[in-house]
Design an enzyme around this catalytic site. Sequence first.
Site, short mmCIF file in Angstrom:
data_model
loop_
_atom_site.label_atom_id
_atom_site.label_comp_id
_atom_site.label_asym_id
_atom_site.label_seq_id
_atom_site.Cartn_x
_atom_site.Cartn_y
_atom_site.Cartn_z
N ARG A 100 0.97 -0.78 0.23
CA ARG A 100 -0.05 0.07 0.00
C ARG A 100 1.14 1.38 0.02
O ARG A 100 2.33 0.82 0.30
CB ARG A 100 -0.51 0.14 1.20
CG ARG A 100 -1.83 -1.13 1.52
CD ARG A 100 -2.54 -1.35 2.56
NE ARG A 100 -3.70 -2.10 3.24
CZ ARG A 100 -2.98 -3.62 2.94
NH1 ARG A 100 -2.05 -3.17 3.77
NH2 ARG A 100 -4.72 -4.52 3.79
N LYS B 261 -2.42 -0.87 7.95
CA LYS B 261 -3.48 -1.34 7.56
C LYS B 261 -5.07 -2.49 8.86
O LYS B 261 -5.70 -2.13 9.43
CB LYS B 261 -4.49 -0.65 6.16
CG LYS B 261 -6.04 -0.24 6.64
CD LYS B 261 -6.24 -0.62 4.93
CE LYS B 261 -8.03 -0.45 3.93
NZ LYS B 261 -8.28 -0.38 2.80
N HIS C 193 -2.28 2.89 -5.62
CA HIS C 193 -2.80 1.55 -5.11
C HIS C 193 -2.63 0.69 -6.06
O HIS C 193 -2.70 -0.82 -6.30
CB HIS C 193 -4.76 1.22 -4.72
CG HIS C 193 -4.91 0.48 -4.06
ND1 HIS C 193 -4.85 0.22 -2.86
CD2 HIS C 193 -5.73 -0.48 -3.73
CE1 HIS C 193 -4.23 -0.25 -1.59
NE2 HIS C 193 -5.33 -0.85 -3.20
N ARG D 238 -0.77 -1.99 -6.03
CA ARG D 238 -0.61 -3.07 -5.47
C ARG D 238 -1.35 -4.39 -6.44
O ARG D 238 -1.50 -5.18 -6.28
CB ARG D 238 -1.58 -2.68 -3.73
CG ARG D 238 -1.95 -3.88 -3.40
CD ARG D 238 -2.30 -3.43 -1.65
NE ARG D 238 -2.66 -4.02 -1.16
CZ ARG D 238 -2.01 -4.84 -0.21
NH1 ARG D 238 -0.69 -4.99 -0.02
NH2 ARG D 238 -3.03 -5.88 1.15
N HIS E 62 -3.17 -10.33 2.66
CA HIS E 62 -4.86 -10.53 2.69
C HIS E 62 -4.98 -11.68 3.18
O HIS E 62 -4.01 -12.28 3.47
CB HIS E 62 -5.26 -10.97 0.79
CG HIS E 62 -5.49 -8.95 0.91
ND1 HIS E 62 -4.71 -9.09 -0.35
CD2 HIS E 62 -6.32 -8.20 0.61
CE1 HIS E 62 -4.62 -7.63 -0.69
NE2 HIS E 62 -6.05 -7.01 -0.20
N TYR F 133 -8.91 -7.51 -6.46
CA TYR F 133 -7.76 -6.77 -6.64
C TYR F 133 -7.05 -6.74 -8.53
O TYR F 133 -6.47 -6.01 -8.67
CB TYR F 133 -6.17 -6.45 -5.59
CG TYR F 133 -6.54 -5.98 -4.56
CD1 TYR F 133 -5.99 -4.78 -4.28
CD2 TYR F 133 -7.09 -6.17 -3.27
CE1 TYR F 133 -5.82 -4.09 -3.60
CE2 TYR F 133 -7.32 -5.27 -2.15
CZ TYR F 133 -6.40 -4.30 -2.41
OH TYR F 133 -6.37 -3.40 -0.94
#
Length: 185
Positions: free
Chosen positions: A25, A52, A132, A135, A158, A167
């Site tokens: 990120r 995060k 982003h 990623r 994740h 994603y």
Amino acid sequence: MIVQLVPCGMPDRALLLIGFAGAFRRSELSAVDCKWIERTAGGLVITIPKSKTDQEGQARQVAIPRGRNAICPIKALEQWLERSGITEGPVFRPVTRRGQVLPGQLSGDSIASIMKQRVRAIGLDPTRYSGHSLRAGFVTSAATAGAPAWRIKAQTGHVSDALVGRYIRLSDPFAANAVPSMAVL
């Protein structure tokens, strides 16, 4: 005080290649610190102390293997650190137009801006990209190359296949299409 000057593009190259290879990120990428980089025979291990999805600060280690071609994120990072003279503190820092490396870490917004500038420079529409995108680009590339979800999750941090699936950004409907792998066709 010695002012280090770096060539235009050098910090961006290291930032974008490490960001992609680490599936970071932008907040994680801007927080990379020299003390959290471990050099190994196989590449680098970058520790992300907090993110995060890790608000408790359990830390996550991200392995970045050496590249096998001219686009090696580790080589780009080593060149950036050597040329900039950075040996401690934030790895990715603001750089003036004249090439002077400034103290402090690069912001997440600056990373998004660099991404857009570099995308524009190669003739793509910068409105379709953001910080982003590194990623998402990693996840898409890994999935298209056939990497299993568990390996992708190990790199991205994740916890579910469903989140990884969000994603994947396929612009070509035939890329990684399941039909060719079916024995009945």
